[in-house]
Design an enzyme around this catalytic site. Sequence first.
Site, PDB file in Angstrom:
ATOM      1  N   LYS A 107       0.656  -1.360   0.017  1.00 46.38           N
ATOM      2  CA  LYS A 107      -0.540   0.209   0.250  1.00 46.38           C
ATOM      3  C   LYS A 107       0.799   1.610  -0.073  1.00 46.38           C
ATOM      4  O   LYS A 107       2.083   0.763   0.321  1.00 46.38           O
ATOM      5  CB  LYS A 107      -0.497  -0.015   1.389  1.00 46.38           C
ATOM      6  CG  LYS A 107      -2.070   1.067   1.168  1.00 46.38           C
ATOM      7  CD  LYS A 107      -2.970   1.087   2.458  1.00 46.38           C
ATOM      8  CE  LYS A 107      -4.100   2.024   2.935  1.00 46.38           C
ATOM      9  NZ  LYS A 107      -4.425   1.531   3.573  1.00 46.38           N
ATOM     10  N   SER A 182      -9.787   2.809   2.436  1.00 48.41           N
ATOM     11  CA  SER A 182      -8.461   3.536   1.555  1.00 48.41           C
ATOM     12  C   SER A 182      -7.294   2.670   1.010  1.00 48.41           C
ATOM     13  O   SER A 182      -6.864   2.644   0.392  1.00 48.41           O
ATOM     14  CB  SER A 182      -7.605   4.294   2.618  1.00 48.41           C
ATOM     15  OG  SER A 182      -6.948   3.694   3.869  1.00 48.41           O
ATOM     16  N   SER A 206     -10.664   0.834   6.373  1.00 46.88           N
ATOM     17  CA  SER A 206      -9.779   0.578   5.593  1.00 46.88           C
ATOM     18  C   SER A 206      -9.680  -0.222   4.676  1.00 46.88           C
ATOM     19  O   SER A 206      -9.260   0.002   3.438  1.00 46.88           O
ATOM     20  CB  SER A 206      -8.357   1.495   5.317  1.00 46.88           C
ATOM     21  OG  SER A 206      -8.870   3.102   5.436  1.00 46.88           O
TER      22      SER A 206
END
Length: 496
Positions: A107, A182, A206
């Site tokens: 990520k 996210s 997220s």
Amino acid sequence: MSDSLVTRREAAQLLGVAAATQLLGASAPDVCFLTATEMADLIRRKKLSARETLDAHLKQIERVNPKVNAIVTLVADQAIENARKADEAQARGATLGPLHGLPIAHKDLVETAGIRTTFGSRIFKDYVPKHDAILVERIRNAGAICIGKTNAPEFGAGSQTFNAVFGATKNPHDLTKTCGGSSGGAAVSLAAGMIPIADGSDSGGSLRNPAAFCGVVGFRTAPGRVAHGAVGDSWSTIAVSGPMARNVPDVALLLSVMAGPDPRCPISISDPGSRFAGNLERNFKGVRVAWFKNMGGIPFDPRVLSLVNAQRKVFESLGCIVEEAEPDWTGVFESYDTLRAWGYASSQAENIRLHRDLVKDTIQWEAERGSKLTAADISHAYALRSKGWDNMRIFQEKYEYFIAPTTQVLPFDVTQPYPTEVAGVKMQNYIEWMMTCMLISSLETPSISMPCGFTDEGLPVGLQIVGRHRDEWSVLQLAHAFEQATPGTRRRPAIA
């Protein structure tokens, strides 16, 4: 999955990659949609090399990523060199890590040594860290091969993956829809077969929201289960890191590497990560499960409710005693809302002071709210959170699990920053539509989002299984049992 395909896959595990792809459909995507545990086993038994595995995934990325914009930094040459070294080390008889040869993209909120890490912000669009984050270090040491970074919202703010550096990431099941966030780039990369495992992070949902929106598995772990470095407020227990994959055993495999104590993390849990590498099978006869009512009165899209409620019979078929019940939610969201704003005020003050024009409006709004909080406000928020945690503890003395929808809405238009209303109820801000996840986040209980079906429009829906304090193992066990009982809830995107 048909019995004939299962038979071909089992046969393919006895062969090299060329024969395996011929049996499974003669294309790279079929290698890419083996499970991570299958890939690792084939590599370990020298039926598939790290280079062949990487080549298949790079071909899938080249074919699919331009359609979805999930992997935003690709380090193919570096990955090819590392795959070569991995095969040579195996040929020399080196000890292999549990993730040996598996491709992974991290990520873009987590630092990776020598690989651009932007945090989705124009401020850091050219930033290249000198050191790996702890979780990256552990995954690398376990033999995984980093191929790049996955897209995320600016500084992870909001559950819709878009930013001014790379743009929006699209849902692989419907390219007009959002993938959530996210950890949106991670979820899309998994669903589209571009990587077999992924790391994510979760404050208000997220890990769970994008997993639900993309039809994969995302696990919010207990604070301290996955160690992080002493940067910023390293004592905070709201934001955590966790694993994502296309199935539960692969999530458990990755967690076994990510988890474990580390002296660099002041809140790390002392249990070794190896405890998550065991057999997930368990008998659930007589286990008490609480089925959500309305999560304190928050609104839900009726299509979400329909698909989630249809799964109640599955848990009953596993032997669980399922009853409608909820903990006392009083003050839980209020505490989370206050502490979130305080966190943004702390973490983003300098960025806003120096680069206000490069910081998106929702982050500025959060930081401004946080800057106005008093010591009494923050103390009150912690008191509310403590009471909420204790209410959940008492509730879970009777119920081992709590089941609820992961999200309140379906994947929405990718050009829409966030939903402004849910089931006719107006949302007060950019994140209120994620209360079903934020309530759980505030209580520090582990929660996994599981695919539970598709709407008539072909959009995925997820449910979350919430366990007792720090009891990730039991959550994985029930998630695995649910997954085994519901093969029809998972679907490969047509573009993949």
